[in-house]
Design a protein around this motif. Sequence first.
Motif, PDB file in Angstrom:
ATOM      1  N   MET A 104      -8.124  -2.078 -17.010  1.00 24.46           N
ATOM      2  CA  MET A 104      -8.516  -0.721 -16.642  1.00 24.46           C
ATOM      3  C   MET A 104      -8.520  -0.545 -15.127  1.00 24.46           C
ATOM      4  O   MET A 104      -8.726  -1.503 -14.373  1.00 24.46           O
ATOM      5  N   ALA A 105      -8.261   0.689 -14.706  1.00 24.58           N
ATOM      6  CA  ALA A 105      -8.508   1.097 -13.326  1.00 24.58           C
ATOM      7  C   ALA A 105      -9.333   2.374 -13.420  1.00 24.58           C
ATOM      8  O   ALA A 105      -8.985   3.276 -14.199  1.00 24.58           O
ATOM      9  N   ARG A 135     -11.093   3.146  -6.057  1.00 22.46           N
ATOM     10  CA  ARG A 135     -10.430   2.753  -7.299  1.00 22.46           C
ATOM     11  C   ARG A 135     -10.723   1.286  -7.569  1.00 22.46           C
ATOM     12  O   ARG A 135     -10.391   0.415  -6.771  1.00 22.46           O
ATOM     13  N   LEU A 136     -11.392   1.023  -8.710  1.00 21.77           N
ATOM     14  CA  LEU A 136     -11.768  -0.350  -9.067  1.00 21.77           C
ATOM     15  C   LEU A 136     -11.003  -0.774 -10.316  1.00 21.77           C
ATOM     16  O   LEU A 136     -10.657   0.075 -11.154  1.00 21.77           O
ATOM     17  N   ILE A 137     -10.760  -2.097 -10.441  1.00 24.33           N
ATOM     18  CA  ILE A 137     -10.087  -2.601 -11.639  1.00 24.33           C
ATOM     19  C   ILE A 137     -10.934  -3.684 -12.291  1.00 24.33           C
ATOM     20  O   ILE A 137     -11.775  -4.320 -11.638  1.00 24.33           O
ATOM     21  N   PHE A 194       0.849  -1.200   0.000  1.00 15.81           N
ATOM     22  CA  PHE A 194       0.000   0.000   0.000  1.00 15.81           C
ATOM     23  C   PHE A 194       0.880   1.244   0.000  1.00 15.81           C
ATOM     24  O   PHE A 194       1.848   1.321   0.769  1.00 15.81           O
ATOM     25  N   GLY A 195       0.532   2.216  -0.836  1.00 18.19           N
ATOM     26  CA  GLY A 195       1.230   3.500  -0.824  1.00 18.19           C
ATOM     27  C   GLY A 195       0.761   4.333   0.368  1.00 18.19           C
ATOM     28  O   GLY A 195      -0.231   3.996   1.018  1.00 18.19           O
ATOM     29  N   PRO A 196       1.487   5.450   0.648  1.00 17.97           N
ATOM     30  CA  PRO A 196       1.184   6.264   1.827  1.00 17.97           C
ATOM     31  C   PRO A 196      -0.244   6.823   1.860  1.00 17.97           C
ATOM     32  O   PRO A 196      -0.823   6.955   2.923  1.00 17.97           O
ATOM     33  N   ASN A 197      -0.812   7.130   0.682  1.00 14.74           N
ATOM     34  CA  ASN A 197      -2.168   7.711   0.696  1.00 14.74           C
ATOM     35  C   ASN A 197      -3.238   6.699   0.298  1.00 14.74           C
ATOM     36  O   ASN A 197      -4.319   7.078  -0.110  1.00 14.74           O
ATOM     37  N   GLU A 198      -2.917   5.411   0.422  1.00 14.92           N
ATOM     38  CA  GLU A 198      -3.893   4.390   0.044  1.00 14.92           C
ATOM     39  C   GLU A 198      -4.653   3.875   1.272  1.00 14.92           C
ATOM     40  O   GLU A 198      -4.516   4.418   2.368  1.00 14.92           O
ATOM     41  N   CYS A 214      -1.227  -0.823 -13.324  1.00 19.38           N
ATOM     42  CA  CYS A 214      -1.327  -0.464 -11.894  1.00 19.38           C
ATOM     43  C   CYS A 214       0.014  -0.032 -11.312  1.00 19.38           C
ATOM     44  O   CYS A 214       0.056   0.766 -10.373  1.00 19.38           O
ATOM     45  N   GLY A 215       1.120  -0.549 -11.871  1.00 16.24           N
ATOM     46  CA  GLY A 215       2.439  -0.192 -11.370  1.00 16.24           C
ATOM     47  C   GLY A 215       2.775   1.273 -11.592  1.00 16.24           C
ATOM     48  O   GLY A 215       3.595   1.845 -10.872  1.00 16.24           O
ATOM     49  N   LYS A 216       2.117   1.894 -12.587  1.00 18.89           N
ATOM     50  CA  LYS A 216       2.358   3.313 -12.863  1.00 18.89           C
ATOM     51  C   LYS A 216       1.739   4.173 -11.778  1.00 18.89           C
ATOM     52  O   LYS A 216       2.364   5.105 -11.262  1.00 18.89           O
ATOM     53  N   THR A 217       0.499   3.850 -11.434  1.00 18.75           N
ATOM     54  CA  THR A 217      -0.213   4.628 -10.412  1.00 18.75           C
ATOM     55  C   THR A 217       0.225   4.240  -9.005  1.00 18.75           C
ATOM     56  O   THR A 217       0.160   5.041  -8.086  1.00 18.75           O
TER      57      THR A 217
END
Length: 279
Positions: A264-265, A272-274, A62-66, A117-120
């Motif tokens: 897609m995301a 955020r859905l994929i 998880f990223g810091p703002n997730e 997803c790796g970009k975001t």
Amino acid sequence: MQVVHTIKEVRETVKEWRKEGLSVALVPTMGYLHEGHLSLMKAAKAGNDKVVVSVFVNPTQFGPNEDFESYPRDLDRDASLCENVGVDLVFNPEPSEMYHDDFSSFVDMNTLTGNLCGKTRPIHFRGVCTVVSKLFHIVKPDRAYFGQKDAQQLLVIKHMVEDLNEDIEIVGCPIVREEDGLAKSSRNTYLSPEERQAALVLSKAVFAGEKLVKEGEKDANKVLSEMRAIIESEPLAKIDYVQMVSQKNIEDVEVIDGPVLCAMAVYIGKTRLIDNFMI
Ligand code: AMP
């Protein structure tokens, strides 16, 4: 069925099974289980003597703002769902059991994880590869089951296992959907009734794109434009990405002339859905 919280307990149980010559499957999850997860467990049960399910919301992916803190958790409910489908062992470690204080080794990848997803989510797949590797070392399964819902993850894990010569068969399982098409996800619980309705644009776009490709469309951009138009028709939806990539290296393709992943995301409100199709 047993629910355990330590690596030692998992190892002891699996060791006993191995003494009896039994085969072992692993289904890694973050819990808050639904039919999508259960389909993996059923496939695991059908192909193996014993099934281990890990329920672990893994902080390193998880990223810091997730949504690590707010990710839904309900171990009692998860345990009874697992028991109902014949799971043998649930492994539910605390983060401190998986990551001791001076933890510093990660599994990372130079290809496959920079797009989609790796970009975001730049650190996401490093966290996924690390925790899945750790689970593989703890359980040492013969087979591990992953859903096509997280298609990039499935391709990344297959690649990792090959790169690192892990002697584990990776089994991919199809996306399980709600009756109206929405891909099942623990994050669907975040949606308000209005957002739940709006979220249908993801599967609508997936079905429309898949139909075009099946009918013979080879121009990736034509397929993607049609899909984007469907999503953009919904005011609550905001596209993160809609892309057509090669299944081999997860690089964008313009012409569909081999195995592709169309993924897609999309943000529905703040969620955020994929979704995706592979062809
Ligand atoms: P998660 O708990 O979201 O990390 O998911 C654990 C595993 O279940 C992953 O391999 C996912 O791809 C899989 N999974 C999640 N949702 C679905 C679904 N709707 N259909 C099939 N597999 C799924």
